[in-house]
Write a protein that holds these residues in place. Sequence first.
Motif, PDB file in Angstrom:
ATOM      1  N   UNK A  49      -1.464   5.837   5.465  1.00 58.27           N
ATOM      2  CA  UNK A  49      -0.172   5.290   5.726  1.00 58.27           C
ATOM      3  C   UNK A  49      -0.140   4.607   3.537  1.00 58.27           C
ATOM      4  N   UNK A  50      -0.706   4.925   3.194  1.00 56.49           N
ATOM      5  CA  UNK A  50      -0.507   4.307   1.774  1.00 56.49           C
ATOM      6  C   UNK A  50       0.372   5.311   1.330  1.00 56.49           C
ATOM      7  N   UNK A  51      -0.263   6.707   1.356  1.00 54.13           N
ATOM      8  CA  UNK A  51       0.320   7.687   0.843  1.00 54.13           C
ATOM      9  C   UNK A  51       1.851   8.556   1.284  1.00 54.13           C
ATOM     10  N   UNK A  52       2.164   8.006   2.510  1.00 51.91           N
ATOM     11  CA  UNK A  52       3.289   7.866   2.959  1.00 51.91           C
ATOM     12  C   UNK A  52       4.679   7.406   2.043  1.00 51.91           C
ATOM     13  N   UNK A  53       4.544   6.751   1.091  1.00 52.43           N
ATOM     14  CA  UNK A  53       5.711   6.061   0.008  1.00 52.43           C
ATOM     15  C   UNK A  53       6.346   5.467   0.658  1.00 52.43           C
TER      16      UNK A  53
ATOM     17  N   UNK B 275      -5.830   3.417   5.678  1.00 52.82           N
ATOM     18  CA  UNK B 275      -5.225   3.047   5.187  1.00 52.82           C
ATOM     19  C   UNK B 275      -4.564   4.111   4.249  1.00 52.82           C
ATOM     20  N   UNK B 276      -5.529   5.693   3.667  1.00 50.54           N
ATOM     21  CA  UNK B 276      -4.894   6.249   2.817  1.00 50.54           C
ATOM     22  C   UNK B 276      -3.795   6.912   3.188  1.00 50.54           C
TER      23      UNK B 276
ATOM     24  N   UNK C  56      -8.205  13.900  -0.288  1.00 51.07           N
ATOM     25  CA  UNK C  56      -8.559  14.514   0.866  1.00 51.07           C
ATOM     26  C   UNK C  56      -8.678  15.253   1.462  1.00 51.07           C
TER      27      UNK C  56
ATOM     28  N   UNK D 180       0.391  -1.461  -0.294  1.00 51.48           N
ATOM     29  CA  UNK D 180       0.281   0.071  -0.017  1.00 51.48           C
ATOM     30  C   UNK D 180       0.809   1.397  -0.027  1.00 51.48           C
ATOM     31  N   UNK D 181       2.201   1.249   0.720  1.00 52.54           N
ATOM     32  CA  UNK D 181       3.090   2.289   0.283  1.00 52.54           C
ATOM     33  C   UNK D 181       3.591   2.756  -0.659  1.00 52.54           C
ATOM     34  N   UNK D 182       4.145   1.558  -1.299  1.00 56.46           N
ATOM     35  CA  UNK D 182       5.696   2.246  -2.589  1.00 56.46           C
ATOM     36  C   UNK D 182       4.559   1.436  -3.517  1.00 56.46           C
TER      37      UNK D 182
ATOM     38  N   UNK E 169      -5.857   9.131  -3.321  1.00 52.39           N
ATOM     39  CA  UNK E 169      -6.394   9.550  -2.282  1.00 52.39           C
ATOM     40  C   UNK E 169      -6.055  10.257  -0.997  1.00 52.39           C
ATOM     41  N   UNK E 170      -5.425  10.579  -0.778  1.00 52.87           N
ATOM     42  CA  UNK E 170      -4.695  11.634  -0.058  1.00 52.87           C
ATOM     43  C   UNK E 170      -4.832  12.573  -0.117  1.00 52.87           C
TER      44      UNK E 170
ATOM     45  N   UNK F 291       3.230   5.726   9.360  1.00 52.71           N
ATOM     46  CA  UNK F 291       3.370   5.470   7.955  1.00 52.71           C
ATOM     47  C   UNK F 291       2.980   6.833   7.445  1.00 52.71           C
ATOM     48  N   UNK F 292       2.495   7.896   7.358  1.00 53.71           N
ATOM     49  CA  UNK F 292       2.423   8.355   6.215  1.00 53.71           C
ATOM     50  C   UNK F 292       3.880   9.415   6.745  1.00 53.71           C
TER      51      UNK F 292
ATOM     52  N   UNK G  29      -3.450   4.785  -2.621  1.00 46.05           N
ATOM     53  CA  UNK G  29      -3.434   5.965  -1.315  1.00 46.05           C
ATOM     54  C   UNK G  29      -3.175   7.361  -1.730  1.00 46.05           C
ATOM     55  N   UNK G  30      -2.099   6.471  -2.349  1.00 44.31           N
ATOM     56  CA  UNK G  30      -1.472   8.632  -2.656  1.00 44.31           C
ATOM     57  C   UNK G  30      -2.361   9.415  -3.105  1.00 44.31           C
TER      58      UNK G  30
ATOM     59  N   UNK H 139       6.865   6.952   5.932  1.00 42.82           N
ATOM     60  CA  UNK H 139       6.792   5.608   4.911  1.00 42.82           C
ATOM     61  C   UNK H 139       6.742   4.684   5.304  1.00 42.82           C
TER      62      UNK H 139
END
Lengths: 640, 419
Positions: free
Chosen positions: B287-291, B284-285, A43, A29-31, A39-40, B321-322, A36-37, B325
Amino acid sequence: MNSFFARKFVVQGIFIAIAIILLMRLFYIQVVSDEYMLSAENNVIRRLPVYPARGVILDRKERILVQNEPVYDLMVIPREVKPFDTLEFCKLIGIDKVRFDRQFKKARNYSPYKASIFEKQLSVQIYASFQERLSDFPGFFVQNRTVRRYPDSIGAHFVGYIGEVNQKAIEKSGGFYNLGDYIGITGVEKSYEDLLRGQRGVQNLMVDALNRPKGHYADGKYDTVAVSGEHMVSSLDKELQKLGEKLMKNKIGSIVAIEPSSGEILSFVSSPGYDPNLMVGRQRGNNYMALLNDTYKPMFVRPIQAEYPPGSIFKVVNALVAQQYGMINEKTMFFCPGGYRYGRRGWMGCTHVHGSIDLRGSIRESCNTYYGYTYARMIDQAGMRPVNAYKRWRNSVSAFGIGSPLGIDLPGERKGLLPTDELYTKRFRNDKWGSSYTISLSIGQGELGITPLQMANVMAIVANRGFFYKPHLIKAIGDEKVVKEEYTVKNSAGINSKYFDVVIQGMSEVVNQGWGTAYYSKIDNIEMCGKTGTVQNPHGKDHSVFVAFAPRNNPKIAIAVVVENAGFGATWSAPIASLMVEKYLTDSISRPKAYMDRLLEANLLPGIPKPKVPKKGATPDSAKGKNQVQKPATPTTTTR
Amino acid sequence: MNNQRSLFFNVDWFIILTYLTLCIIGWFNIHAAVYDPENPSIIDLDTNYGKQLIFIISAVIIGFVILLLEGKFFNAFSPIFYGITLLLLVLVLVIGRNVGGNQAWIPIGSFRLQPSEFAKFATCLLLARYLSSGTVKVQDIRTQVIAAFIILIPTALILLQPDAGSALTFSSLILVLYREGLSGYFLVIEGLSILLFVLTVLYNKYLVIVGVMLLAGLLIYLYRKNRNMITVIGVGLVFSVVFVFSVDFAYNSILKPHQKNRIDVILGKVNDPRGIGYNLNQSKIAIGSGGLWGKGYLQGTQTKYNFVPEQSTDFIFCTVGEEWGFAGCFVVIGLYLFLLLRIVIIAERQRSSFSRIYGYGVASILFFHFFINIGMTIGLIPVIGIPLPFLSYGGSSLWSFTILLFILLKLDSNRMGII
């Protein structure tokens, strides 16, 4: 117990396995996924448009015709509203409880967290009294916006109006417009929309979970400022326009005045008109419907959309074309026995028995017979088949800008009507027709349709002795005062300048000699050259037409005036034109007050049920035709 | 003096350093989570991070006080701790304050005590004392029943609050029993039960039963020459069918709608990012946006602007997470894993079985919190409100985890002294 020592590896294995599962999921989900990026960003970042001020429109002396005025939209964030005195609130902004409930429901359905418009375009007065009490109504706030304001309430047809953009235009614009944006719908607002609208800016605001703004994203690095629309210097003369609209009050018709040396339109009156301010504000919708349903059709842009047979003013064109062909010259005489005989039994009547009359006299006294002969020569004795002669004649006439749009910078211009030879061949079922079949064209009747703009343009050609610039309403755009290139091109009418002398002399005598048809409209110290026309109207009283230019030497203004259902050209149109010309050239009126009052007080509206419109200055019920029956002061041309 | 010196050398400094590191990471992330860009001061005792600083300091003091206590004290007093805890758990049901639907806190002045947190180490201690007493064998049914009671009494009281998350924590103690000789079947059965549970909630129960039957048929065919195995499979089949029906009944009739919803969202049965799935989706958004490398300290937009609810307590991992990362998550998970493995090593080096069993209890409870909390923030398991040890904001949880851990450290430092 140590017999189960090995189980520590199982326990440690479980710990490690779970840690790896968590890390794998996190890595995904992060990489790996960028869902999600995005969506953020959605937001947090709200892209707010920054509306530019629409370009201001000035008159030719840079006086304001159209400006922007702040209005105040009342906004509401339903979630932040706390109980308050609804009744008082309604009273303050001038709505009833039913509307309040409806608007509030609408806003809440849109979003409880986001601001939506509760009531559009509060007036300054309402805004002022509301602003004082704003703290009593949490959840409500006021947002600035600008709307158009027309300080003199003039030129409605020229400026046009703006309105909220529709779905089709949004799609066509490729994302430029958003719902709720304004776009020019008619007039200059439409034709110069690209320049007037300016460049929208954007603010990237960060908001929190409750949609409250928290400052600019990246310190405003990605924000852009709004660029105001270009201001427009129009060719209109505000004072002249005002006078024109005043004179045309309670009349149906048009005034178009052009500066011959540039093609700039000095006055553009369409009557009945309306106050352009009606198309702004909260009552816009009601006003619009009322205007649309008005029997006198105030939304109709008569100067470019009304087509009339030109009547006697067309004799000027025929006189010039016939000279160019060498069919007649200034010394050509015809004998007028009070009419022109054509075909086997045809008889085209004339106003008087003119006896022997020359070209100059034929213009001055508007002799139909003379043009019957002239037209017959051009068509029948051209040394070619009449059909081909007609084609040649038609080409020459169209060079005057008749029968095709002139290309004015307004939407909706009509081209008028100049019939082709095919049309006649079809109608007569063969191509062996001659002048007698189309003799009405000699005196501007029959299948001809000319807009007032085209009439004024013909006068500009005569004033310039053979050429014209395309008439236009915007003479300079922006600070650099750009002029559209197409309006700087000289267009030739295809007539040698030497043929104009005799015609102009005749037109001068129309106004300035005692036996001219428009002597009543003579202006002291100004030699105005004109031509009257009375256009037959099968539906009612004839239309009164007058075209002119002045002064004779080095002309500054060419003008066409049409007053529908008013009778002789000399009675109404000519005096109106003469006042306009005098006002423009001397900035004053020398004529006695009674002269002016007769025109101002005249109500020439045909008797149809009174409209229920708050029409600009209209008093439609004031005695229909009270001043309608007036004896013409001077002999007037008729066509038959 | 000599005693102090030996304490200093005998204490496991790896664990203490890891513990302090996690506390400090937690404190910085709580600061980031409640950080208000319009009012950026770092020390303010009225804010969560200000209070957390006091909690950390007091937790460290508590930890060192524990190290100074006599090691035998914990073994001897474990029934008393357990009794007091049970008393508090009953008391909280009577005089407790109801926060967010759970009657879990006893107000003491401006401060709230959460007895369920302290039940964790009390239960661990008593369990260790019971299992380490000489005559007990975990393989005996009697032992299993008594051990189950030790675990289930506080669990039941906590369920009455009702705080399902904390109650579930005690299920992790099965790992302790496993280490002490409980049959591995229990772990397998637990795993299979979870699988069947998920399938039953997700799909039609009859479909699941047909699937189980087909599988059983296949296994019976494979083991057709082994009578014992066929019996085992047959019994397993019957229990599976009963289990599926009871799960279906429990899910549809016993679970409260909000619990059902949480399960539905996590299993993807409903997709409702604005409603019940809001927490999870926003988490999830964030954490996920942390890259890979994160947005940087105090730069997280999702957590800073309150998109994630409860972000300084149960959802503190979102901030990690945000803002830090994947790299930051890797470090934090690495620290936990190190801590857990280290605790297992410490437990195994104890000579007294009391210390070893207690050590496994500590590892199990920390592991459960670590797995459930992080798992829920990234959508691996349903949203169950339990804190992330040492990182989440809150005095009770930080103190109880500290006590849990430092009792083990104390026991470990005494390992040489006990034959």
